[in-house]
Write a protein that holds these residues in place. Structure first.
Motif, PDB file in Angstrom:
ATOM      1  N   HIS A 203       5.580  16.130   5.096  1.00 41.15           N
ATOM      2  CA  HIS A 203       4.774  15.367   5.698  1.00 41.15           C
ATOM      3  C   HIS A 203       3.785  15.279   5.528  1.00 41.15           C
ATOM      4  O   HIS A 203       2.819  15.855   4.532  1.00 41.15           O
ATOM      5  N   MET A 204       2.580  14.956   6.167  1.00 42.94           N
ATOM      6  CA  MET A 204       1.344  14.806   6.059  1.00 42.94           C
ATOM      7  C   MET A 204       0.716  14.066   6.860  1.00 42.94           C
ATOM      8  O   MET A 204       1.000  12.685   7.446  1.00 42.94           O
ATOM      9  N   GLU A 205      -0.721  13.977   7.547  1.00 44.64           N
ATOM     10  CA  GLU A 205      -1.240  13.117   8.381  1.00 44.64           C
ATOM     11  C   GLU A 205      -2.604  13.267   7.532  1.00 44.64           C
ATOM     12  O   GLU A 205      -3.242  13.833   6.293  1.00 44.64           O
ATOM     13  N   LYS A 206      -3.414  11.788   8.088  1.00 43.97           N
ATOM     14  CA  LYS A 206      -4.335  11.830   7.530  1.00 43.97           C
ATOM     15  C   LYS A 206      -5.488  11.662   8.429  1.00 43.97           C
ATOM     16  O   LYS A 206      -5.320  12.538   9.105  1.00 43.97           O
TER      17      LYS A 206
ATOM     18  N   ASP B 248       6.090   2.924  -9.426  1.00 45.10           N
ATOM     19  CA  ASP B 248       4.399   2.468  -8.983  1.00 45.10           C
ATOM     20  C   ASP B 248       3.932   1.233  -8.737  1.00 45.10           C
ATOM     21  O   ASP B 248       3.414   0.059  -8.379  1.00 45.10           O
ATOM     22  N   ARG B 249       5.554   0.570  -8.952  1.00 44.87           N
ATOM     23  CA  ARG B 249       5.627  -1.009  -8.621  1.00 44.87           C
ATOM     24  C   ARG B 249       5.748  -1.329  -7.062  1.00 44.87           C
ATOM     25  O   ARG B 249       6.842  -2.186  -6.907  1.00 44.87           O
ATOM     26  N   MET B 250       7.014  -0.562  -6.328  1.00 37.84           N
ATOM     27  CA  MET B 250       8.512  -0.594  -5.334  1.00 37.84           C
ATOM     28  C   MET B 250       7.309   0.024  -3.951  1.00 37.84           C
ATOM     29  O   MET B 250       5.585   0.625  -3.788  1.00 37.84           O
ATOM     30  N   TRP B 251       6.890   0.027  -2.889  1.00 38.50           N
ATOM     31  CA  TRP B 251       6.780   0.597  -1.476  1.00 38.50           C
ATOM     32  C   TRP B 251       6.658   1.765  -1.572  1.00 38.50           C
ATOM     33  O   TRP B 251       7.102   2.994  -2.398  1.00 38.50           O
TER      34      TRP B 251
ATOM     35  N   ASP C 122       0.455  -2.061   3.058  1.00 37.84           N
ATOM     36  CA  ASP C 122       1.273  -1.922   2.328  1.00 37.84           C
ATOM     37  C   ASP C 122       0.851  -0.503   1.791  1.00 37.84           C
ATOM     38  O   ASP C 122       1.153   0.246   1.345  1.00 37.84           O
ATOM     39  N   LYS C 123      -0.296   0.662   2.828  1.00 35.38           N
ATOM     40  CA  LYS C 123      -0.743   2.450   2.886  1.00 35.38           C
ATOM     41  C   LYS C 123       0.064   3.254   3.436  1.00 35.38           C
ATOM     42  O   LYS C 123      -0.329   2.327   4.432  1.00 35.38           O
ATOM     43  N   MET C 124       0.585   3.644   2.529  1.00 35.11           N
ATOM     44  CA  MET C 124       0.914   4.917   3.870  1.00 35.11           C
ATOM     45  C   MET C 124       0.406   5.578   4.311  1.00 35.11           C
ATOM     46  O   MET C 124      -0.407   6.027   3.505  1.00 35.11           O
ATOM     47  N   LEU C 125       0.586   6.235   5.773  1.00 30.18           N
ATOM     48  CA  LEU C 125      -0.898   6.715   6.344  1.00 30.18           C
ATOM     49  C   LEU C 125       0.016   7.974   6.559  1.00 30.18           C
ATOM     50  O   LEU C 125      -0.602   8.758   6.653  1.00 30.18           O
ATOM     51  N   ASP C 126       0.693   8.197   6.851  1.00 28.64           N
ATOM     52  CA  ASP C 126       1.703   9.178   6.890  1.00 28.64           C
ATOM     53  C   ASP C 126       3.403   9.198   7.197  1.00 28.64           C
ATOM     54  O   ASP C 126       3.512   7.826   6.839  1.00 28.64           O
TER      55      ASP C 126
END
Length: 177
Positions: free
Chosen positions: A6-9, A136-139, A164-168
């Protein structure tokens, strides 16, 4: 249930923990089907659609009236010209994109198939050693849940993306669905 990640930005962004996922209405539902042959996995270079340019598994949207397992078989046939045999569901994947798009997906594993993989307008397939998957070439989310699935674990995962950027994210190993 075990929570793995789990992460939050940033504080001004949508957070996994603030969403009622049981009530969430997804824009689309889709499937992925990972075909495994001994120590290799069939992956594709995605040539069009969501994830164009990335490496993924065969898959796509579930059609009206179609079951997810039938969609996994059909999409694999259409994209790489093989038929997976007895695919088994290993993951439920929930995605929200900040542009308003959202996707519920199921990921399947098939340990046998008929036919020979071939390239189509949608995908260029290739066999890859499981221990050398090109994450590194995948989602960005694939490296968080796919290793658990490849180790025989069932996963429920939740992701928020901005393009394409994961935020959480939140990835859970579960006993069943």
């Amino acid at each position: 249930m075990i929570i793995i990640h789990h992460m939050e930005k940033k504080h001004n962004q949508i957070k996994i923990k603030n969403i009622d996922w049981k009530k969430w209405q997804f824009t689309e539902k889709a499937v992925l089907c990972f075909v495994i042959n001994n120590d290799k996995i069939l992956l594709i270079h995605k040539k069009r659609g969501l994830g164009k340019g990335k490496i993924n598994a065969p898959g796509g949207r579930i059609e009206e009236g179609e079951t997810p397992i039938k969609a996994a078989i059909r999409e694999t046939q259409e994209e790489v010209l093989i038929t997976p045999i007895n695919p088994v569901k290993y993951a439920e994947l929930n995605f929200i994109f900040t542009d308003g798009y959202s996707l519920y997906g199921e990921a399947y594993i098939s340990k046998s198939h008929t036919g020979i993989p071939g390239e189509t307008e949608e995908a260029k397939p290739f066999w890859q050693e499981i221990d050398k998957i090109p994450y590194d070439r995948m989602w960005e989310d694939d490296r968080l849940w796919l290793p658990h699935v490849l180790n025989g674990k069932k996963v429920k995962a939740y992701f928020i993306f901005e393009k394409d950027k994961m935020l959480d994210h939140n990835v859970e190993i579960v006993e069943s669905f």
